[in-house]
Design an enzyme around this catalytic site. Structure first.
Site, PDB file in Angstrom:
ATOM      1  N   HIS A  70      -5.593  -2.999 -27.129  1.00 33.64           N
ATOM      2  CA  HIS A  70      -4.190  -2.574 -27.706  1.00 33.64           C
ATOM      3  C   HIS A  70      -4.616  -1.310 -28.495  1.00 33.64           C
ATOM      4  O   HIS A  70      -5.540  -1.058 -28.921  1.00 33.64           O
ATOM      5  CB  HIS A  70      -3.666  -3.520 -28.467  1.00 33.64           C
ATOM      6  CG  HIS A  70      -2.958  -4.685 -27.980  1.00 33.64           C
ATOM      7  ND1 HIS A  70      -2.311  -5.796 -28.579  1.00 33.64           N
ATOM      8  CD2 HIS A  70      -3.038  -5.112 -26.637  1.00 33.64           C
ATOM      9  CE1 HIS A  70      -2.064  -6.532 -27.550  1.00 33.64           C
ATOM     10  NE2 HIS A  70      -2.461  -6.126 -26.324  1.00 33.64           N
ATOM     11  N   GLU A  72      -3.619   0.015 -31.452  1.00 32.75           N
ATOM     12  CA  GLU A  72      -4.048  -0.193 -32.821  1.00 32.75           C
ATOM     13  C   GLU A  72      -5.615  -0.675 -32.745  1.00 32.75           C
ATOM     14  O   GLU A  72      -6.223   0.073 -33.677  1.00 32.75           O
ATOM     15  CB  GLU A  72      -3.109  -1.354 -33.360  1.00 32.75           C
ATOM     16  CG  GLU A  72      -1.715  -1.340 -33.384  1.00 32.75           C
ATOM     17  CD  GLU A  72      -1.142  -1.900 -32.246  1.00 32.75           C
ATOM     18  OE1 GLU A  72      -1.849  -1.931 -31.116  1.00 32.75           O
ATOM     19  OE2 GLU A  72       0.044  -2.526 -32.345  1.00 32.75           O
ATOM     20  N   CYS A  98       1.126  -6.666 -32.315  1.00 30.86           N
ATOM     21  CA  CYS A  98       0.922  -8.062 -32.020  1.00 30.86           C
ATOM     22  C   CYS A  98       0.260  -8.745 -33.088  1.00 30.86           C
ATOM     23  O   CYS A  98      -0.359  -8.281 -33.887  1.00 30.86           O
ATOM     24  CB  CYS A  98       0.342  -8.194 -30.515  1.00 30.86           C
ATOM     25  SG  CYS A  98      -1.420  -8.084 -30.690  1.00 30.86           S
ATOM     26  N   CYS A 101      -3.426  -7.899 -33.481  1.00 27.30           N
ATOM     27  CA  CYS A 101      -3.428  -6.347 -34.252  1.00 27.30           C
ATOM     28  C   CYS A 101      -3.090  -6.573 -35.711  1.00 27.30           C
ATOM     29  O   CYS A 101      -3.897  -5.931 -36.206  1.00 27.30           O
ATOM     30  CB  CYS A 101      -2.683  -5.304 -33.343  1.00 27.30           C
ATOM     31  SG  CYS A 101      -3.419  -4.988 -31.736  1.00 27.30           S
TER      32      CYS A 101
HETATM   33 ZN   LIG Z   1      -1.692  -5.930 -30.266  1.00 30.48          ZN
END
Ligand SMILES: [Zn+2]
Ligand SMILES: [Zn+2]
Length: 155
Positions: A70, A72, A98, A101
Site C-alpha cells: 500500500h 502508506e 486500511c 496501514c
Molecule cells: Zn493500506
C-alpha cells in the site's frame, strides 16, 4: 499571484504520486511531511522488480489484491530504507488508510493523518487513532488547486 495552501500542496502531491500506481483496483498516493517538508512518498504497487497488476492482472484473494504494497506502507518503508525518522510527522493520503496501514502509521509515530476521500473507514482504526492521539482530518483536493496548473503554464 494566487498561492496554494500547504494542505493543498501536500494533498496535490499525493494525487500526483497516485498516478504511478500499478494496481487499477484503486490508485492511492501518500506523502509524509515533517516541518512542512516532504520526506517521503509512496503509491500502491508491487514489490520492486516483481510483476505489476497492470501487466499481469491483480492477484486477488478474499476480495483483496495481495500483489501490492500500500501507498502508506511504501512511504513509511522509504523512510526505513533511507533512515529518515517518521516520529511526529504527518501523512497526506488520497484515501482513508486500511486498518493495517492505520496501525503502521500509529506505530511509526505519525501524529496527523490528512485524507482526501473516505474509503471503508474502519471503526477500529478510528478507535486506535483516538487512543494514540493521532489527529485525522478530511482535506479534499480542491478543483481550484489543479485549475491553477494550466493557468500558470499559459502565463
Ligand atoms: Zn493500506
Ligand atoms: Zn492489483
Amino acid at each position: 499571484m494566487e498561492r496554494i495552501s500547504w494542505h493543498q500542496y501536500f494533498m496535490a502531491q499525493s494525487h500526483l504520486i497516485a498516478l504511478r500506481s500499478t494496481c487499477e483496483r484503486l490508485m492511492v498516493g501518500a506523502t509524509i511531511v515533517r516541518d512542512k517538508r516532504i520526506i517521503a512518498g509512496g503509491y500502491n504497487g508491487s514489490v520492486s522488480g516483481s510483476a505489476h497488476c497492470i501487466d499481469e492482472g491483480c492477484y486477488v484473494i478474499d476480495g483483496h489484491c495481495i500483489r501490492t504494497i500500500h501507498a502508506e506502507m511504501n512511504a513509511l518503508l522509504q523512510c526505513a530504507k533511507f533512515g529518515v525518522p517518521t516520529d511526529g510527522a504527518e501523512i497526506y493520503v488520497t484515501h482513508f488508510p486500511c486498518l493495517q496501514c492505520c496501525k503502521s502509521i500509529i506505530q511509526a509515530g505519525i501524529k496527523t493523518v490528512y485524507y482526501a476521500a473516505n474509503y471503508k473507514n474502519h471503526p477500529y482504526a478510528l478507535e486506535l487513532f483516538e487512543e494514540a492521539n493521532v489527529r485525522i482530518e478530511y482535506i479534499p483536493l480542491e478543483k481550484q488547486t489543479l485549475n491553477l496548473l494550466p493557468k500558470r503554464i499559459n502565463d
